[in-house]
Design an enzyme around this catalytic site. Structure first.
Site, PDB file in Angstrom:
ATOM      1  N   ARG A  38      14.728  55.316  50.568  1.00 28.91           N
ATOM      2  CA  ARG A  38      14.213  56.727  50.798  1.00 28.91           C
ATOM      3  C   ARG A  38      12.727  56.843  51.333  1.00 28.91           C
ATOM      4  O   ARG A  38      12.523  57.827  52.038  1.00 28.91           O
ATOM      5  CB  ARG A  38      14.461  57.497  49.483  1.00 28.91           C
ATOM      6  CG  ARG A  38      15.767  57.894  49.074  1.00 28.91           C
ATOM      7  CD  ARG A  38      15.842  58.816  48.188  1.00 28.91           C
ATOM      8  NE  ARG A  38      16.992  59.305  47.809  1.00 28.91           N
ATOM      9  CZ  ARG A  38      17.447  60.307  47.019  1.00 28.91           C
ATOM     10  NH1 ARG A  38      16.647  60.539  45.951  1.00 28.91           N
ATOM     11  NH2 ARG A  38      18.790  60.653  47.221  1.00 28.91           N
ATOM     12  N   LYS A 196      35.502  66.185  39.714  1.00 28.49           N
ATOM     13  CA  LYS A 196      35.472  67.575  39.225  1.00 28.49           C
ATOM     14  C   LYS A 196      35.733  68.778  40.168  1.00 28.49           C
ATOM     15  O   LYS A 196      36.001  68.658  41.229  1.00 28.49           O
ATOM     16  CB  LYS A 196      33.721  67.746  39.166  1.00 28.49           C
ATOM     17  CG  LYS A 196      33.515  66.852  37.864  1.00 28.49           C
ATOM     18  CD  LYS A 196      32.295  67.279  37.112  1.00 28.49           C
ATOM     19  CE  LYS A 196      31.071  66.489  37.148  1.00 28.49           C
ATOM     20  NZ  LYS A 196      29.895  67.001  37.579  1.00 28.49           N
ATOM     21  N   GLY A 347      26.927  61.001  46.786  1.00 27.67           N
ATOM     22  CA  GLY A 347      26.679  59.632  46.248  1.00 27.67           C
ATOM     23  C   GLY A 347      27.424  58.544  46.229  1.00 27.67           C
ATOM     24  O   GLY A 347      27.482  57.449  46.811  1.00 27.67           O
ATOM     25  N   GLY A 370      24.202  66.670  47.079  1.00 29.93           N
ATOM     26  CA  GLY A 370      23.986  68.223  46.627  1.00 29.93           C
ATOM     27  C   GLY A 370      23.885  69.035  47.911  1.00 29.93           C
ATOM     28  O   GLY A 370      24.461  70.327  47.803  1.00 29.93           O
TER      29      GLY A 370
HETATM   30  P1  ADP Z   1      30.457  61.953  45.313  1.00 30.42           P
HETATM   31  O1  ADP Z   1      29.537  61.199  44.509  1.00 30.42           O
HETATM   32  O2  ADP Z   1      30.720  61.074  46.721  1.00 30.42           O
HETATM   33  O3  ADP Z   1      30.478  63.326  45.707  1.00 30.42           O
HETATM   34  P2  ADP Z   1      32.281  62.495  43.182  1.00 30.42           P
HETATM   35  O4  ADP Z   1      31.107  62.127  42.232  1.00 30.42           O
HETATM   36  O5  ADP Z   1      32.782  63.747  43.292  1.00 30.42           O
HETATM   37  O6  ADP Z   1      32.102  61.930  44.698  1.00 30.42           O
HETATM   38  O7  ADP Z   1      33.722  61.519  42.821  1.00 30.42           O
HETATM   39  C1  ADP Z   1      33.657  60.282  42.782  1.00 30.42           C
HETATM   40  C2  ADP Z   1      34.057  59.695  41.502  1.00 30.42           C
HETATM   41  O8  ADP Z   1      35.564  60.191  41.295  1.00 30.42           O
HETATM   42  C3  ADP Z   1      34.307  58.317  41.619  1.00 30.42           C
HETATM   43  O9  ADP Z   1      33.655  57.587  40.672  1.00 30.42           O
HETATM   44  C4  ADP Z   1      35.717  57.883  41.498  1.00 30.42           C
HETATM   45  O10 ADP Z   1      36.038  56.637  40.522  1.00 30.42           O
HETATM   46  C5  ADP Z   1      36.217  58.957  40.886  1.00 30.42           C
HETATM   47  N1  ADP Z   1      37.774  59.206  41.058  1.00 30.42           N
HETATM   48  C6  ADP Z   1      38.303  59.397  42.176  1.00 30.42           C
HETATM   49  N2  ADP Z   1      39.640  59.509  42.196  1.00 30.42           N
HETATM   50  C7  ADP Z   1      39.951  59.607  40.694  1.00 30.42           C
HETATM   51  C8  ADP Z   1      41.271  59.703  40.066  1.00 30.42           C
HETATM   52  N3  ADP Z   1      42.400  59.868  40.514  1.00 30.42           N
HETATM   53  N4  ADP Z   1      40.869  59.403  38.778  1.00 30.42           N
HETATM   54  C9  ADP Z   1      39.688  59.360  38.038  1.00 30.42           C
HETATM   55  N5  ADP Z   1      38.582  59.491  38.771  1.00 30.42           N
HETATM   56  C10 ADP Z   1      38.815  59.278  40.118  1.00 30.42           C
HETATM   57 MG    MG Z   2      29.230  61.333  42.482  1.00 33.36          MG
END
Ligand code: ADP
Ligand code: MG
Length: 389
Positions: A38, A196, A347, A370
């Site tokens: 960063r 989520k 992330g 975000g």
């Molecule tokens: P980002 O950080 O890119 O915004 P998120 O935090 O929303 O992504 O989601 C990523 C997380 O979701 C990862 O840690 C991954 O392991 C988890 N994940 C993805 N698919 C599943 C699933 N089917 N069941 C449980 N966890 C999942």
């Molecule tokens: Mg995440």
């Protein structure tokens, strides 16, 4: 939205420039910098401002989530690292209220969040802190895209008082994401996944912009459940889904939204878990869907291949564990192989892209999960709006 950028600045001779950077870097227990990505990211902007003749650069950042003024969240080590990268002395100031700033070409202020005004919900307190910061300089530059969705004093209150410009990084990110959202080249495909329910806002907004929205991650199975499919023990953000019941309804019946047709399932989330591929309606009690299956990979890659604009937010499975990584890898590679605009954010998504060495193939891997997510949710970012032309 066109932003004023540092390219619009004429000479900076005799001017002091206050730059909001995001040097919220990973630190160890002693406050040593573990990863300076960063910091390096801001170098082109800082060098440019110096080359334009700026009298002094005043840098400000937040670090972590201080409760108190924790030593290990101080900016001293960060200033040191910046100095090494720039091969210049960077003076660290603890308290600029008294005695003013040192004469140095570059100064780094102490962690912004040590001052309650930075994040204050009290408008007067926030404005007062903003005024204090603004009084230090003649010009404001935002080089903290990742913080631009937050209405903090250093993002909004300062450029209210002195003229504000976007740094190179901020200008780039805002422009590229803007291109994907406003009059994009079609077909537009959004791949949205994760754990989520909060991603529902992004899916819903992308239903208006994209031609197809491919959904993955735990959220996709939760949407299947709403359609009446038994998803076994698959993780589900029940609270979030309940809170967003209206969106869930709209999304789960949309013809633009593609949901998984098969899944990689296991009884345990473990590297050594016995995993198998099943059609979606055969997940079975006690089994969790942890990745998209081969039929879903084919379904999604077929639309991805034809896309001229792609937005990717969220890994499609638990890619951190080898048995459930195929979907994320295959979709990432499929996106990387297309020729159009390719934007990714988040992330964990960025981690996956790095893991599969796809970074260079993307137009943009957003530094601010975000902030970029809020843009694809259709929200205006306060830190950018204030820099409008
Ligand atoms: P980002 O950080 O890119 O915004 P998120 O935090 O929303 O992504 O989601 C990523 C997380 O979701 C990862 O840690 C991954 O392991 C988890 N994940 C993805 N698919 C599943 C699933 N089917 N069941 C449980 N966890 C999942
Ligand atoms: Mg995440």
């Amino acid at each position: 939205m066109k932003l004023k950028t540092i390219k619009d600045l004429k000479s900076l001779k005799g001017k002091k420039v206050i730059v909001r950077v995001d040097f919220n870097v990973p630190l160890d227990a002693k406050g040593n910098v573990r990863n300076d990505k960063r910091i390096r990211f801001a170098l082109p902007t800082l060098k440019y401002l110096l080359a334009k003749g700026a009298d002094q650069l005043i840098l400000m950042t937040h670090v972590g989530r201080p409760k108190d003024c924790e030593k290990e969240l101080m900016t001293g080590k960060i200033a040191e690292r910046l100095g090494k990268l720039l091969k210049m002395k960077v003076a660290k100031v603890n308290d600029w209220g008294e005695g003013g700033l040192p004469k140095a070409k570059i100064v780094m202020l102490e962690n912004l969040r040590f001052n309650a005004g930075e994040k204050s919900k009290n408008a007067d307190e926030k404005a007062a802190f903003g005024k204090q910061l603004a009084s230090l300089a003649d010009v404001y530059v935002n080089e903290a895209f990742s913080n631009s969705h937050r209405k903090h004093a250093s993002m909004v209150a300062v450029p209210k008082l002195i003229s504000g410009y976007a740094g190179f990084g901020v200008g780039q990110e805002a422009e590229q994401i803007g291109k994907a959202l406003v009059k994009p080249k079609r077909p537009v495909v959004a791949v949205i996944a994760g754990l989520k329910a909060d991603k529902l806002n992004a899916i819903y907004h992308m239903m208006k912009i994209a031609d197809t929205v491919c959904v993955g991650g735990a959220l996709a199975y939760a949407l299947r459940k709403v359609q009446g499919v038994n998803i076994g023990a698959t993780k589900m953000d029940e609270e979030g889904m309940a809170e967003m019941a209206d969106l869930v309804k709209e999304v789960s019946k949309s013809k633009k939204v593609l949901l998984p047709v098969d899944a990689v399932v296991a009884e345990k989330l473990d590297v050594k878990a016995k995993a198998k591929v099943v059609p979606l309606e055969k997940i079975g009690a006690g089994w969790m869907a942890l990745d998209i299956g081969p039929k879903t990979i084919k379904l999604y890659t077929d639309v991805i291949k034809k896309a001229k604009t792609i937005l990717w937010f969220g890994p499609l499975g638990v890619f951190e564990f080898a048995p459930f990584a195929k979907g994320t890898k295959a979709i990432g590679q499929a996106i990387a192989a297309t020729k159009g605009l390719k934007i990714a954010g988040g992330g964990d998504t960025a981690t996956a892209i790095e893991k599969y060495k796809l970074e260079k193939k993307f137009t943009l891997v957003s530094t601010g999960g975000g902030a970029s997510l809020e843009m694809i949710e259709g929200k205006e970012l306060p830190g950018l709006s204030i820099l409008k032309k």
